[in-house]
Every structure is written in C-alpha cells, then in structure tokens.
Design a protein around this motif. Structure first.
Motif, PDB file in Angstrom:
ATOM      1  N   LEU A  90       0.837  -1.191   0.000  1.00  0.00           N
ATOM      2  CA  LEU A  90       0.000   0.000   0.000  1.00  0.00           C
ATOM      3  C   LEU A  90       0.874   1.244   0.000  1.00  0.00           C
ATOM      4  CD1 LEU A  90      -2.476  -1.132   2.798  1.00  0.00           C
ATOM      5  CD2 LEU A  90      -2.774  -1.371   0.338  1.00  0.00           C
ATOM      6  N   ALA A  91       0.540   2.222  -0.843  1.00  0.00           N
ATOM      7  CA  ALA A  91       1.247   3.502  -0.871  1.00  0.00           C
ATOM      8  C   ALA A  91       0.619   4.408   0.182  1.00  0.00           C
ATOM      9  CB  ALA A  91       1.144   4.137  -2.251  1.00  0.00           C
ATOM     10  N   ALA A  92       1.458   5.052   0.984  1.00  0.00           N
ATOM     11  CA  ALA A  92       0.942   5.867   2.082  1.00  0.00           C
ATOM     12  C   ALA A  92       1.834   7.072   2.318  1.00  0.00           C
ATOM     13  CB  ALA A  92       0.870   5.025   3.356  1.00  0.00           C
ATOM     14  N   GLU A  93       1.265   8.070   2.930  1.00  0.00           N
ATOM     15  CA  GLU A  93       2.023   9.221   3.396  1.00  0.00           C
ATOM     16  C   GLU A  93       2.684   8.836   4.720  1.00  0.00           C
ATOM     17  OE1 GLU A  93       2.367  11.799   1.496  1.00  0.00           O
ATOM     18  OE2 GLU A  93       0.810  11.232   0.066  1.00  0.00           O
ATOM     19  N   ASP A  94       3.739   9.535   5.102  1.00  0.00           N
ATOM     20  CA  ASP A  94       4.464   9.207   6.334  1.00  0.00           C
ATOM     21  C   ASP A  94       3.557   9.191   7.562  1.00  0.00           C
ATOM     22  OD1 ASP A  94       6.900   8.847   5.073  1.00  0.00           O
ATOM     23  OD2 ASP A  94       7.525  10.923   5.378  1.00  0.00           O
ATOM     24  N   ASP A  95       2.618  10.122   7.638  1.00  0.00           N
ATOM     25  CA  ASP A  95       1.773  10.228   8.826  1.00  0.00           C
ATOM     26  C   ASP A  95       0.654   9.179   8.883  1.00  0.00           C
ATOM     27  OD1 ASP A  95       0.324  11.336   6.735  1.00  0.00           O
ATOM     28  OD2 ASP A  95      -0.383  13.050   7.893  1.00  0.00           O
ATOM     29  N   GLU A  96       0.487   8.368   7.838  1.00  0.00           N
ATOM     30  CA  GLU A  96      -0.595   7.382   7.828  1.00  0.00           C
ATOM     31  C   GLU A  96      -0.228   6.092   8.571  1.00  0.00           C
ATOM     32  OE1 GLU A  96      -3.258   8.168   3.951  1.00  0.00           O
ATOM     33  OE2 GLU A  96      -1.143   7.704   3.511  1.00  0.00           O
ATOM     34  N   LEU A  97       1.021   5.877   8.837  1.00  0.00           N
ATOM     35  CA  LEU A  97       1.441   4.678   9.549  1.00  0.00           C
ATOM     36  C   LEU A  97       0.759   4.586  10.914  1.00  0.00           C
ATOM     37  CD1 LEU A  97       3.183   2.143   9.943  1.00  0.00           C
ATOM     38  CD2 LEU A  97       5.029   3.655  10.700  1.00  0.00           C
ATOM     39  N   VAL A 122       3.555  -3.394  13.707  1.00  0.00           N
ATOM     40  CA  VAL A 122       4.785  -3.166  12.942  1.00  0.00           C
ATOM     41  C   VAL A 122       5.707  -4.361  13.153  1.00  0.00           C
ATOM     42  CG1 VAL A 122       6.840  -1.723  12.687  1.00  0.00           C
ATOM     43  CG2 VAL A 122       4.610  -0.654  13.074  1.00  0.00           C
ATOM     44  N   ARG A 123       6.174  -4.961  12.055  1.00  0.00           N
ATOM     45  CA  ARG A 123       7.094  -6.106  12.110  1.00  0.00           C
ATOM     46  C   ARG A 123       8.540  -5.658  11.914  1.00  0.00           C
ATOM     47  NH1 ARG A 123       4.611  -9.565  15.013  1.00  0.00           N
ATOM     48  NH2 ARG A 123       2.573 -10.111  14.198  1.00  0.00           N
ATOM     49  N   ARG A 124       8.753  -4.784  10.936  1.00  0.00           N
ATOM     50  CA  ARG A 124      10.098  -4.233  10.726  1.00  0.00           C
ATOM     51  C   ARG A 124       9.986  -2.979   9.869  1.00  0.00           C
ATOM     52  NH1 ARG A 124       9.402  -8.925   8.487  1.00  0.00           N
ATOM     53  NH2 ARG A 124       9.605  -9.242   6.269  1.00  0.00           N
ATOM     54  N   THR A 125      10.955  -2.087  10.060  1.00  0.00           N
ATOM     55  CA  THR A 125      10.991  -0.832   9.321  1.00  0.00           C
ATOM     56  C   THR A 125      12.244  -0.829   8.456  1.00  0.00           C
ATOM     57  OG1 THR A 125       9.840   0.276  11.113  1.00  0.00           O
ATOM     58  CG2 THR A 125      11.008   1.669   9.539  1.00  0.00           C
ATOM     59  N   LEU A 126      12.046  -0.564   7.187  1.00  0.00           N
ATOM     60  CA  LEU A 126      13.127  -0.506   6.209  1.00  0.00           C
ATOM     61  C   LEU A 126      13.201   0.918   5.665  1.00  0.00           C
ATOM     62  CD1 LEU A 126      12.113  -3.878   4.615  1.00  0.00           C
ATOM     63  CD2 LEU A 126      14.117  -3.479   6.030  1.00  0.00           C
ATOM     64  N   PRO A 127      14.235   1.256   4.898  1.00  0.00           N
ATOM     65  CA  PRO A 127      14.370   2.649   4.447  1.00  0.00           C
ATOM     66  C   PRO A 127      13.163   3.203   3.672  1.00  0.00           C
ATOM     67  CG  PRO A 127      16.420   1.485   4.101  1.00  0.00           C
ATOM     68  CD  PRO A 127      15.407   0.451   4.543  1.00  0.00           C
ATOM     69  N   ARG A 128      12.564   2.424   2.773  1.00  0.00           N
ATOM     70  CA  ARG A 128      11.476   2.961   1.952  1.00  0.00           C
ATOM     71  C   ARG A 128      10.094   2.424   2.321  1.00  0.00           C
ATOM     72  NH1 ARG A 128      11.720   2.012  -3.639  1.00  0.00           N
ATOM     73  NH2 ARG A 128      10.018   3.486  -3.719  1.00  0.00           N
ATOM     74  N   TRP A 129      10.005   1.410   3.172  1.00  0.00           N
ATOM     75  CA  TRP A 129       8.708   0.858   3.529  1.00  0.00           C
ATOM     76  C   TRP A 129       8.751   0.254   4.923  1.00  0.00           C
ATOM     77  CZ3 TRP A 129      11.725  -1.542  -0.244  1.00  0.00           C
ATOM     78  CH2 TRP A 129      12.154  -2.830   0.026  1.00  0.00           C
ATOM     79  N   THR A 130       7.560   0.001   5.443  1.00  0.00           N
ATOM     80  CA  THR A 130       7.383  -0.640   6.742  1.00  0.00           C
ATOM     81  C   THR A 130       6.585  -1.910   6.538  1.00  0.00           C
ATOM     82  OG1 THR A 130       7.398   1.506   7.853  1.00  0.00           O
ATOM     83  CG2 THR A 130       6.461  -0.344   9.081  1.00  0.00           C
ATOM     84  N   VAL A 131       7.043  -3.005   7.120  1.00  0.00           N
ATOM     85  CA  VAL A 131       6.329  -4.274   7.068  1.00  0.00           C
ATOM     86  C   VAL A 131       5.467  -4.365   8.323  1.00  0.00           C
ATOM     87  CG1 VAL A 131       6.538  -6.792   6.939  1.00  0.00           C
ATOM     88  CG2 VAL A 131       8.241  -5.324   5.804  1.00  0.00           C
ATOM     89  N   LEU A 132       4.179  -4.623   8.109  1.00  0.00           N
ATOM     90  CA  LEU A 132       3.226  -4.738   9.212  1.00  0.00           C
ATOM     91  C   LEU A 132       2.487  -6.057   9.093  1.00  0.00           C
ATOM     92  CD1 LEU A 132       2.675  -1.534   7.851  1.00  0.00           C
ATOM     93  CD2 LEU A 132       2.079  -1.373  10.244  1.00  0.00           C
ATOM     94  N   SER A 133       1.684  -6.383  10.116  1.00  0.00           N
ATOM     95  CA  SER A 133       0.790  -7.526   9.998  1.00  0.00           C
ATOM     96  C   SER A 133      -0.605  -7.089  10.429  1.00  0.00           C
ATOM     97  CB  SER A 133       1.275  -8.713  10.827  1.00  0.00           C
ATOM     98  OG  SER A 133       1.333  -8.387  12.187  1.00  0.00           O
ATOM     99  N   ASP A 134      -1.613  -7.719   9.801  1.00  0.00           N
ATOM    100  CA  ASP A 134      -2.996  -7.425  10.152  1.00  0.00           C
ATOM    101  C   ASP A 134      -3.363  -8.206  11.422  1.00  0.00           C
ATOM    102  OD1 ASP A 134      -3.742 -10.062   9.458  1.00  0.00           O
ATOM    103  OD2 ASP A 134      -4.543  -9.478   7.514  1.00  0.00           O
TER     104      ASP A 134
END
Length: 119
Positions: free
Chosen positions: A78-85, A95-107
């Motif tokens: 999903l494409a998101a703005e920084d404040d949408e996390l 949040v599972r892990r944060t990488l430079p360009r994206w964040t991996v999450l789980s539902d």
C-alpha cells in the motif's frame, strides 16, 4: 486482456478483518454487508465486500475460509504518506520491521503487508 477486478482476503473472522481492511484501505463496506456486520448475521461462508462507490479500483472481498495456513494468505503493498502509519497501527496493525522505503506490518490475523512511502 484480463483486468484486475477484485482482491480476496481469506480469513478466520470476517467480523474482525472487514472493519480492519476497510479502515486501512479507505474502502467502505458495502451497505448490505455493513448491516450484516453490525447485526452479526453473516452466513458461515458469506464474504464481505469493500468497494469504492465511484468504481475507481478493484474491490476487496473478505472471505471466511476454514482451512488456512497460519500466515501468508495475502501480501498487499500500500502507498501511504508518512503520517498514515500511525492510523494503520491504531486500526489494529502491528509493525514487524521498518526498512528505508517501507514498513512491514501484519494485520490482526498475522498476514504481512507493506506500507511504501509515496513520492
């Protein structure tokens, strides 16, 4: 050429997952399904439709399934703005892990998905 019409997310609990994915994607629950979610009257194999009333994108179906692997049934980017996390986490994501360009999450059922930063 075929065109993407819908994404199906298999789950154990559509009463949990439909509101979560509706909030995260911004796609409203179809009116008939909204009533069934509120009244908890979905049939045992009945799916919930998340759909843009303007018809601008693919629909998402939240579909109960009895036999599911523990995780990995879907993976959405999903494409998101920084404040949408923060809003996605508040909706129930982890949040599972944060990488430079994206964040991996789980539902709420453990399926991983990624939030990419919009350019």
């Amino acid at each position: 050429m075929p065109q993407l019409a819908a994404i199906v997310i298999h789950c154990r609990d559509p009463y949990l997952m439909a509101p979560f994915w509706s909030r995260v994607t911004g796609l409203p629950v179809a009116p008939d399904d909204r009533v069934k979610l509120t009244e908890r009257t979905l049939g045992p194999t009945e799916s919930v439709l998340l759909s843009d009333p303007a018809g601008t994108g693919p629909d998402i179906w939240i579909a109960p399934a009895g036999d599911l692997p523990p995780v990995g049934r879907i993976h959405l980017d999903l494409a998101a703005e920084d404040d949408e996390l923060a809003a996605v986490v508040a909706a129930g994501a982890t949040v599972r892990r944060t990488l430079p360009r994206w964040t991996v999450l789980s539902d709420p059922e453990g399926n991983e998905f990624c939030l990419f930063r919009r350019h």
